[in-house]
Each structure stands twice: as structure tokens, then as C-alpha cells.
Design a protein around this motif. Structure first.
Motif, PDB file in Angstrom:
ATOM      1  N   SER A 593       0.839  -1.199   0.000  1.00 35.01           N
ATOM      2  CA  SER A 593       0.000   0.000   0.000  1.00 35.01           C
ATOM      3  C   SER A 593       0.874   1.249   0.000  1.00 35.01           C
ATOM      4  CB  SER A 593      -0.923   0.005   1.224  1.00 35.01           C
ATOM      5  OG  SER A 593      -0.169   0.020   2.421  1.00 35.01           O
ATOM      6  N   GLY A 594       0.388   2.290  -0.697  1.00 32.39           N
ATOM      7  CA  GLY A 594       1.022   3.597  -0.698  1.00 32.39           C
ATOM      8  C   GLY A 594       0.045   4.639  -0.196  1.00 32.39           C
ATOM      9  N   SER A 595       0.558   5.618   0.553  1.00 33.09           N
ATOM     10  CA  SER A 595      -0.334   6.539   1.237  1.00 33.09           C
ATOM     11  C   SER A 595       0.157   7.984   1.123  1.00 33.09           C
ATOM     12  CB  SER A 595      -0.448   6.138   2.712  1.00 33.09           C
ATOM     13  OG  SER A 595      -1.149   7.099   3.458  1.00 33.09           O
ATOM     14  N   TYR A 596      -0.745   8.881   1.445  1.00 35.82           N
ATOM     15  CA  TYR A 596      -0.390  10.293   1.510  1.00 35.82           C
ATOM     16  C   TYR A 596       0.471  10.607   2.736  1.00 35.82           C
ATOM     17  CZ  TYR A 596      -3.464  11.768  -2.326  1.00 35.82           C
ATOM     18  OH  TYR A 596      -4.031  11.980  -3.563  1.00 35.82           O
ATOM     19  N   TRP A 617      10.547   7.487   2.231  1.00 34.91           N
ATOM     20  CA  TRP A 617      11.462   7.175   1.134  1.00 34.91           C
ATOM     21  C   TRP A 617      11.288   8.161  -0.022  1.00 34.91           C
ATOM     22  CZ3 TRP A 617      14.094   2.076   0.073  1.00 34.91           C
ATOM     23  CH2 TRP A 617      14.416   1.427   1.274  1.00 34.91           C
ATOM     24  N   THR A 618      10.264   8.970   0.031  1.00 32.36           N
ATOM     25  CA  THR A 618      10.094  10.074  -0.916  1.00 32.36           C
ATOM     26  C   THR A 618       9.773  11.339  -0.123  1.00 32.36           C
ATOM     27  OG1 THR A 618       7.730   9.637  -1.205  1.00 32.36           O
ATOM     28  CG2 THR A 618       9.244   8.516  -2.709  1.00 32.36           C
ATOM     29  N   THR A 619       9.730  12.442  -0.852  1.00 28.72           N
ATOM     30  CA  THR A 619       9.498  13.731  -0.178  1.00 28.72           C
ATOM     31  C   THR A 619       8.061  14.208  -0.292  1.00 28.72           C
ATOM     32  OG1 THR A 619      10.166  14.919  -2.179  1.00 28.72           O
ATOM     33  CG2 THR A 619      11.893  14.416  -0.555  1.00 28.72           C
ATOM     34  N   SER A 620       7.192  13.355  -0.850  1.00 31.62           N
ATOM     35  CA  SER A 620       5.802  13.768  -1.017  1.00 31.62           C
ATOM     36  C   SER A 620       4.905  12.542  -1.014  1.00 31.62           C
ATOM     37  CB  SER A 620       5.637  14.559  -2.317  1.00 31.62           C
ATOM     38  OG  SER A 620       4.337  15.112  -2.403  1.00 31.62           O
ATOM     39  N   TRP A 621       3.639  12.745  -1.378  1.00 32.03           N
ATOM     40  CA  TRP A 621       2.658  11.674  -1.352  1.00 32.03           C
ATOM     41  C   TRP A 621       3.079  10.496  -2.234  1.00 32.03           C
ATOM     42  CZ3 TRP A 621      -2.103  15.243  -2.585  1.00 32.03           C
ATOM     43  CH2 TRP A 621      -2.343  16.077  -1.472  1.00 32.03           C
ATOM     44  N   MET A 622       2.734   9.290  -1.734  1.00 32.37           N
ATOM     45  CA  MET A 622       2.881   8.096  -2.556  1.00 32.37           C
ATOM     46  C   MET A 622       1.596   7.923  -3.358  1.00 32.37           C
ATOM     47  SD  MET A 622       5.762   6.447  -2.310  1.00 32.37           S
ATOM     48  CE  MET A 622       7.222   6.281  -1.281  1.00 32.37           C
ATOM     49  N   LEU A 623       1.734   7.899  -4.699  1.00 30.10           N
ATOM     50  CA  LEU A 623       0.557   7.853  -5.558  1.00 30.10           C
ATOM     51  C   LEU A 623       0.283   6.463  -6.129  1.00 30.10           C
ATOM     52  CD1 LEU A 623       1.136  11.199  -7.509  1.00 30.10           C
ATOM     53  CD2 LEU A 623      -0.267  10.802  -5.470  1.00 30.10           C
ATOM     54  N   SER A 624       1.318   5.631  -6.238  1.00 27.40           N
ATOM     55  CA  SER A 624       1.129   4.289  -6.792  1.00 27.40           C
ATOM     56  C   SER A 624       2.253   3.390  -6.291  1.00 27.40           C
ATOM     57  CB  SER A 624       1.112   4.318  -8.326  1.00 27.40           C
ATOM     58  OG  SER A 624       0.924   3.021  -8.841  1.00 27.40           O
ATOM     59  N   ALA A 625       1.948   2.119  -6.067  1.00 25.05           N
ATOM     60  CA  ALA A 625       2.959   1.156  -5.613  1.00 25.05           C
ATOM     61  C   ALA A 625       2.571  -0.232  -6.096  1.00 25.05           C
ATOM     62  CB  ALA A 625       3.091   1.177  -4.094  1.00 25.05           C
ATOM     63  N   LYS A 626       3.562  -0.930  -6.665  1.00 29.16           N
ATOM     64  CA  LYS A 626       3.373  -2.300  -7.137  1.00 29.16           C
ATOM     65  C   LYS A 626       4.605  -3.114  -6.711  1.00 29.16           C
ATOM     66  CE  LYS A 626      -0.220  -1.678 -10.276  1.00 29.16           C
ATOM     67  NZ  LYS A 626      -0.557  -0.315  -9.893  1.00 29.16           N
TER      68      LYS A 626
END
Length: 658
Positions: A593-596, A617-626
Motif C-alpha cells: 500500500s502507498g499513502s499520503y 522514502w520520498t518527499t511527497s505523497w505516494m501515488l502508486s505502488a506495485k
């Protein structure tokens, strides 16, 4: 009542004249008194006869002694008979060896006379008669426990030295037995040794409370008494285990040995390699380890067969090539699983997009991303380089992207919001209200443009027959994959349809109205609804067996529903923001799962427990993850895609690629 006179046999030590004189010299009254010494004594356990018939009247001889020799003979006979009577009583009574009884004191008269001549050795027939008489007179009714009986010790005083053959008893009296030191000596010795060993065994049993061992009994080979018939064969005897110790690899064909070893598990097979060089050669066979490897991960093959169009990542089963090192592949998969448990992944960032990256999908050779910059990028999964860009970045602002682009453009003229591909085609959905079907095998040339939606296309999916798209216009459209023709339009949601998944003739959708719907594509009807508890849903997943539905959204939880009953099975908690993306890796039993909240989390599919957490692991929202067996690929609003590679730096990891 008169006692019967005792008639000595022909082997008596007295002469015929002495017998007559002794007979005439004893009165009937004297004989009755003499015989009463032993019939009335019950200490030995022998009861006298109930009634004894009186003897016939016979002539009584005179009691006078004519000569001194006659007196001495008569006195000797009386003494002898008294001694024999007392000894017969002692034989019937149990006595302590070599110790006089407390109730019986031996006197000088009880000692055997030594004035008699030495008797000749009895014949074998006489010995047999003695044994038969003793056996017949033995009673088994009142046998006492052997543990209470003393060890048998035979005293020579209990036997008569003066007779050479058995003398019949008078009335109920026992017979007079001759003494033969050599008769039954071996049997007595064996019985004594046996009793001693049994006594020692009982002492050990009482002392240790556990019978550690059984005494080896002396075996009477003549009678069979005490012979142990249990099998005491030594299990390690060479003659008995010769067949077991034969090495099957030396007698059976290599193909048969490989087939037998293929039924072992991996741990047992690795132990078999240590037996010998021959076993090592047989156990490292590629055929054996291929069977072990595929048996361990056969679920991957079945999952791909059921859902071939998903094509997310790889299955990690390697290639079917000659001399494939299946054992090494097995260890590589185990090493990967250990890294997944520890969360030991390496971050690799893909940079090239100019704006938010909304969608991603990958296989074992390439990664395809779609961005708000209106481009689609293809990345090499091994070198991490961008190998192709589809579309050109547009200087339009976000407000301008709401307008429909010119019909003559073969590319999308707005944000790429969703995509999915297989070996033949790539389908993308855009904010330009259209979907485009691209030919992967022909350098990503567009095949069809699908137009029917009146707002941005938020998600797309397809199988070998249909393409399904969902839109911000609250509808779903079903298209023919080959022709691009619109087949059905599904209406029912009251808010934007943010996500859709397809399994056979069923499709499931998630909407901002807070409800997930299950659709029948043949009838175009909604057959079941799955509501959230509070807010809208942003993502949806459909298990490969069409039994489980996962949904996430503004509730910050992941709902797990039973697709058949509509029941809410579980709620997966852990996120602190909107759950924007869901991916079910049914092959490996993981939910990604990826989340805001700028995190990617991994849950166990069966238990719902949180396994791994990758925050920040990023500097902003996670929009997609597979994810697949090796890596997680996620996209973010910060215009980057991140690869969380669990196999990075693992030697030989490329062997697992298909």
C-alpha cells in the motif's frame, strides 16, 4: 487300630535271617508307637490318612533275646527306623540350609548309622523311579512366590546312605530314597544359579525403580526351564544388517535415485549430500533440485496461469534451459525471503519526469510510468535508464489540461492518470477524457483511441477480451479489446470512480461515494456492494481467485471483504493518511500500500499483520505502488519513481528472471 507292617524290598541291607529276627522281636504295640512319629506330624504339610485298616492278626514272636548278637541287631534296626522316620519328616518341611530348625533339634539318634555296609550304586531304572515318585508327590496348589523362597541348597543329611533303591512307604508315609551325590547335580546347580540371578534382578529393580536390564538366566537345555525365547539378536550384527547397509546408489540406476530423492524436502536433501561422494553427486542433480524448487514455489506458476494479463513484475521461477542450476536458484529465493523479512532493500530512484508520477507498472525487463507532464516513460529495469519517451511535455498549466485536446493528436494532451500493459498492448487513461491502446510490439504505436467518458479517465484494466475504464464522470465503460468498440456503460456510482479491477466476467470498482461495487459484465448490473465506514474510497484490488476484495481510502485503513458474502473480514491499520494505492501480490502473499503519509507498507495477506514499513522514502505523497518477488516500485508526487530492490547486490539474482 494296628499299623501295617513295613515290608522291606529285596535290596534291603539286612539278610533274610536278620529280617525275620527283627520282625519277630518287635511287638505290634511297639510298631504303632514307632510309626506314630511321622503320620501325626503336620509341620511338613502332609496329613495322615483318614483311616488305616488294621492288619490281619498274626503270630507274635517272643521278646526274649537268645544271644547278644540278636539284641544288637534288634537295637540297630529300631534305631535305624526311628532315624529314617524323622528324616522323612524333615524332608517334607522347608528348612534353612545348613541350620537346624527352631522347632526341631537333631539328636544323636537322628544321625544316619554308619555301621551299614556301602550299598552298590543304584541303576538308571531306580533313578527314574525316584524322579517319578518325587514328581508325582509334588503339589502345585500351594506354591509360594519364588521371591519368598530361599535358594535351594541340598543337604546330604536328608538322604539315606544305607539304601541303594527306593523303599516303599507304609500307608501314607513317603518312600525312603537312596542318596546319590551325582544324581541331578547339574540340574540343582542350574536351578541355584537361576534363583541367584533372579534375586539379583529383583534387587536392582527395587533399587532403581526401573528395570534397566534383565538378568541372563542359566538355561536348562535338558528340560527347557528358564530358556529365554525372546529375540536377543544384536541389531548391529553384520550378518543381520548386511542388506540395510548396502548403498542404494551402487545398485539402482541414477534416474531412479534422482526420482526417490526428489521427494525429500530441501533440508533433508542437503543432509543427504553429506553422506558420501556418491550421495553428493546424486543429491545435487539438477533434476532433483528442479523438483524441489518448483514444488516450493509452484504457487507462483499457478497464480500466473490464472491471471496472465496482470503482468506485474516477475514470478522468480527462472528459465527452462539445459543445465539450469536449480539448487542455486533455490538458495537465491531463500535469501530474498530473508531480506523481505528484515526489510533490507536498496533504494534506486528514477528521475526524468517533470511533474507528479501518477501511475506505474513493471515486468522483469522494463518499468513504465505515466506522469502529469503528459508523457509516458519506459525504463530499463537492469540499467535504470529511460529507454523511451511517449508523448512530448506540454507547457500547459493544470487549468488548461481540463480542455479536450485536438482530435488530430496521437498522444495524450493531458496528465497520464493510469496505465496497464501486457506483452502485446499498453492501455493508458488520461485527463483528456480518452484512453489510448498502444502496440508494444510495434514500437508503441497507437492502435485505438477510446472515447466516451466526459471527464478524466482515472483507472484502466483489461484481460484477453475486454478493456474496462472508469472516470471522474461516475461511470465505467466496457470496451472490446480487439476492435476498441464500446460494449457497455455501467452506471450506479454517485461519485468519481477512482479505481477498477477485472477478473473474468466480474469487475469491482471503488468510488469517492464510499462504496465499492461488484459488477457482472454480461448483464451490466451491480450484484453486490461493499461500503466503507466513513469516507470515500480511492483504490481497489481484486484477488486472483475473485474471492477477496481490498479497498482503501480516506478512512486510513484497508478493508478486506469477502466477495461472495459481502462480509467485512478484516481492517488493516497502520497508515496515518489517505490510502492512495493498493497492490495484492497473491503469488507471495503480500499486500503493498502507498499513502499520503509518504510511506509504503507491506502487510501479510493471510493474517493482515504489518510486515515492513518504509516511511519517508520520498518527499511527497505516494501515488502508486506495485511489487513482485524481488522489488517494490512506487511513484510519488515529487516527480520521481523509487525502486525498493531486495535483490540488489545478490550474486546470481538474474537467474530468477523468466
Amino acid at each position: 487300630m494296628t499299623a501295617l507292617p513295613e515290608i522291606p524290598d529285596e535290596n534291603s541291607v539286612f539278610s533274610l535271617g536278620e529280617k525275620r529276627e527283627a520282625h519277630r522281636s518287635i511287638s505290634p504295640r511297639g510298631r504303632k508307637q514307632d510309626l506314630a512319629l511321622h503320620p501325626g506330624d503336620t509341620q511338613g504339610g502332609v496329613q495322615p490318612s483318614a483311616s488305616i485298616a488294621d492288619p490281619l492278626p498274626r503270630h507274635q514272636s517272643s521278646k526274649s533275646f537268645s544271644t547278644l548278637n540278636q539284641a544288637l541287631s534288634e537295637l540297630r534296626l529300631v534305631s535305624q527306623r526311628a532315624s529314617l522316620s524323622l528324616r522323612r519328616k524333615n524332608i517334607l518341611s522347608p528348612r534353612t540350609p545348613n541350620l537346624p530348625s527352631e522347632k526341631q533339634d537333631l539328636t544323636g539318634d537322628e544321625r544316619p548309622s554308619t555301621s551299614c555296609n556301602t550299598a552298590p550304586k543304584p541303576s538308571s531304572h531306580s533313578r527314574a523311579s525316584v524322579w517319578l515318585r518325587r514328581a508325582a508327590s509334588t503339589s502345585f496348589r500351594h506354591r509360594r512366590d519364588s521371591s519368598t523362597l530361599p535358594s535351594p541348597t541340598y543337604d546330604h543329611k536328608l538322604y539315606n546312605y544305607n539304601v541303594t533303591s527306593p523303599v516303599p512307604g507304609s500307608g501314607s508315609e513317603p518312600p525312603i530314597l537312596p542318596y546319590d551325590p551325582a544324581s541331578g547335580a547339574a540340574a540343582r546347580a542350574a536351578a541355584a544359579a537361576q534363583n541367584e540371578m533372579l534375586g539379583a534382578g529383583r534387587v536392582l529393580l527395587l533399587r532403581d525403580e526401573t528395570r534397566l536390564g534383565e538378568p541372563k538366566l542359566t538355561r536348562d537345555s535338558e528340560s527347557g526351564i528358564g530358556i529365554d525365547i525372546r529375540d536377543r539378536t544384536d541389531d548391529t550384527a553384520e550378518s543381520q544388517t548386511a542388506v540395510v547397509r548396502k548403498d542404494p546408489t551402487s545398485y539402482l540406476p541414477a534416474e531412479l535415485i534422482a526420482h526417490v530423492l526428489s521427494y525429500l524436502d530441501s533440508t533433508s536433501l542437503m543432509k543427504a549430500e553429506l553422506v558420501s561422494r556418491t550421495w553428493h553427486s546424486a543429491a545435487i542433480s539438477h533434476h532433483v533440485w528442479k523438483h524441489i524448487f518448483q514444488g516450493e514455489y509452484s504457487k507462483s506458476i499457478r497464480s500466473v496461469a490464472r491471471c496472465a494479463s496482470a503482468n506485474v513484475g516477475g514470478v522468480g521461477m527462472g528459465r527452462l534451459i539445459p543445465d539450469q542450476d536449480w539448487k542455486r536458484m533455490f538458495h537465491l529465493r531463500k535469501a530474498l525471503e530473508a531480506r523481505w523479512i528484515k526489510g533490507a532493500a536498496t533504494a534506486i530512484y528514477l528521475e526524468g519526469h517533470k511533474d507528479s508520477v501518477y501511475c506505474v507498472q513493471f515486468d522483469e525487463h522494463k518499468i513504465i510510468t505515466g506522469s502529469r507532464d503528459q508523457t509516458i516513460r519506459v525504463w530499463d529495469v537492469h540499467t535504470f535508464e529511460c529507454i523511451k519517451v511517449i508523448g512530448a511535455p506540454s507547457p500547459r498549466s493544470a487549468a488548461d489540461s481540463r480542455a479536450s485536446p485536438a482530435p488530430s493528436s496521437e498522444y495524450h494532451r493531458a496528465s497520464i492518470l493510469s496505465l496497464q500493459f501486457d506483452k502485446e498492448i499498453l492501455v493508458t487513461g488520461s485527463s483528456d477524457w480518452t484512453c489510448i491502446v498502444w502496440d508494444i510490439q510495434n514500437d508503441y504505436k497507437p492502435i485505438h483511441r477510446l472515447r466516451n467518458h466526459t471527464a478524466g479517465v482515472l483507472d484502466v484494466c483489461f484481460d484477453d477480451k475486454h478493456i474496462v475504464s472508469c472516470s471522474k464522470d461516475t461511470t465505467l465503460c466496457v470496451w472490446d479489446r480487439r476492435t476498441g468498440e464500446l460494449l457497455k456503460r455501467l452506471v450506479g456510482h454517485r461519485g468519481p470512480v477512482n479505481a477498477v479491477q477485472l477478473r473474468g466476467n466480474l469487475a469491482v470498482s471503488a468510488s469517492g461515494d464510499g462504496i465499492a461495487k461488484l459488477w457482472n459484465l454480461t448483464s451490466g448490473l451491480c450484484i453486490k456492494e461493499f461500503p466503507s465506514k466513513d469516507r470515500g474510497l480511492a483504490c481497489i484490488e481484486f484477488s486472483e481467485d475473485a474471492r477477496t476484495i481490498l479497498a482503501g481510502g480516506n478512512d486510513q485503513v484497508i478493508y478486506r471483504f469477502d466477495a461472495n458474502t459481502g462480509e467485512l473480514i478484516n481492517e488493516l491499520k497502520g497508515h496515518k493518511g489517505l490510502v492512495r494505492s493498493l497492490h495484492l501480490d497473491g503469488t507471495n502473499g503480500r499486500i503493498i500500500s502507498g499513502s499520503y503519509d509518504m510511506s509504503v507498507k507491506v502487510f501479510d495477506f493471510e493474517t493482515g499483520n504489518l510486515i515492513i514499513d518504509f516511511p519517508g522514502w520520498t518527499t511527497s505523497w505516494m501515488l502508486s505502488a506495485k511489487a513482485d518477488y524481488r522489488r517494490i516500485v512506487a511513484t510519488s508526487q515529487d516527480s520521481r519513481a523509487v525502486i525498493m530492490d531486495f535483490g540488489f547486490g545478490l550474486s546470481g539474482i538474474e537467474m530468477l528472471e523468466g
